[in-house]
Write an enzyme that holds these catalytic residues in place. Structure first.
Site, short mmCIF file in Angstrom:
data_model
loop_
_atom_site.label_atom_id
_atom_site.label_comp_id
_atom_site.label_asym_id
_atom_site.label_seq_id
_atom_site.Cartn_x
_atom_site.Cartn_y
_atom_site.Cartn_z
N HIS A 1 0.82 -1.21 0.00
CA HIS A 1 0.00 0.00 0.00
C HIS A 1 0.86 1.27 0.00
CE1 HIS A 1 -3.51 -2.46 0.93
NE2 HIS A 1 -2.92 -2.93 2.01
C1 BDR Z 1 -3.06 1.12 5.15
O1 BDR Z 1 -3.34 0.65 6.48
C2 BDR Z 1 -2.16 0.26 7.12
O2 BDR Z 1 -2.32 -0.97 7.75
C3 BDR Z 1 -1.08 0.23 6.07
O3 BDR Z 1 0.17 0.62 6.63
C4 BDR Z 1 -1.55 1.21 5.04
O4 BDR Z 1 -1.12 2.51 5.33
C5 BDR Z 1 -3.72 0.19 4.17
O5 BDR Z 1 -5.10 0.18 4.36
#
Ligand code: BDR
Ligand code: CA
Length: 307
Positions: free
Chosen positions: A242
């Site tokens: 992500h």
């Molecule tokens: C986001 O949520 C967190 O768990 C990850 O680091 C990312 O920023 C993804 O939904």
């Protein structure tokens, strides 16, 4: 952007395994001059995200970059129970050194305001990798400084797919929907990189092995992070990267398809919190809706193995 002047950039983050990969990518990219890191509670509590930011800088040999502790809880609702999404230490148990430099005494918001007022308007960008609490506080408390931000690139939200914490909610916006609402409706220059895109940039076992092959310390650490990511939560061996998509977008926007959407953020209760709605009354935001996933992964590997 090979010959362009490095962009002065702040990383606002809750590391977090995928945050860590993004941070190491940014630290390995001469296209960015990292002015500092601000931390926020999210994947895990504020003390741990702050410690992890310092550990990543220590590992990268870049402790000249300061760390500023930010929000321990959302703007106006009780924080979610710590989810420990990325293991007990927030970072999958990988072997990182302890920082020798302590976090600074100024808060994240105080420092961001000082930095923005000191630098020419429009020259400081923010990479937002966690809940948007710090940036919302800056907008609310120091609008004189916030309006000088160049651009915010934020990982968050989902547009056309299912959410990852609620039917239509992505974690970063869900964790502090009021903050997300402040940022989205601020009218500041904002690029949102939602799950629709980040799910298409996936780390696999083959990717980790390719990173490890040249025996370079930074790429090997990212391989460790990716492998620890396989162990958390779902035990899947294909996990979305992500947060690194924020840096990848800044490095190579041509790999992404952007669309201007008028968005509003749901600040209602529980499972709809943080959901995004496209509507006429929403605020115009640039949203990444497509990505060339293989090319983005290739760029990530190239940058990490070049140092
Ligand atoms: C986001 O949520 C967190 O768990 C990850 O680091 C990312 O920023 C993804 O939904
Ligand atoms: Ca994150």
């Amino acid at each position: 952007m090979p010959d362009a002047k490095p962009r002065l950039t702040v990383i606002d983050t809750d590391p977090g395994i995928d945050d860590a990969v993004g941070i190491l990518l940014a630290l390995a990219s001469p296209e960015f001059s990292i002015a500092g890191m601000t931390t926020v509670a999210g994947n895990i509590g504020i003390e741990t995200t702050t410690r992890n930011a310092g550990r990543l800088l220590a590992f990268a040999g870049q402790e000249g970059i300061p760390v500023f502790r930010g929000a321990a809880a959302p703007l106006s609702r009780p924080g979610p129970e710590p989810l420990n999404l990325h293991g007990e230490d927030g970072i999958g148990g990988v072997n990182l050194p302890e920082p020798s430099r302590q976090p600074e005494s100024r808060t994240a918001v105080q420092w961001l305001a000082d930095l923005l007022l000191h630098e020419p308007a429009g020259t400081v960008d923010i990479f937002a990798l966690g809940p948007l609490t710090n940036i919302a506080k800056l907008i609310l408390d120091r609008p004189d400084a916030a309006r000088r931000i160049g651009r915010i690139i934020a990982m968050g939200g989902v547009i056309r797919e299912a959410g990852n914490v609620g039917p239509r909610s992505e974690f970063n916006l869900w964790a502090d929907p009021e903050a997300a609402d402040v940022v989205v409706s601020s009218g500041l220059s904002l690029v949102l990189v939602p799950l629709d895109v980040t799910r298409r940039v996936r780390a696999t076992r083959d990717f980790a092995e390719a990173l490890r092959a040249p025996a370079k310390p930074l790429a090997s650490m990212v391989a460790d992070l990716v492998e620890s990511y396989f162990e958390t939560k779902t035990h899947q061996e294909s996990r979305p990267l992500h947060d690194p998509c924020v840096m990848l977008f800044a490095l190579a926007p041509e790999l992404f398809r952007l669309k201007d959407l008028r968005l509003s953020v749901n600040t209602g209760p529980a499972e709809e919190a943080g959901a995004l709605t496209i509507e006429e009354s929403g605020t115009s935001v640039q949203v990444a809706l497509g990505v060339d996933g293989p090319a983005a992964l290739e760029l990530l590997a190239r940058k990490l193995t070049a140092v």
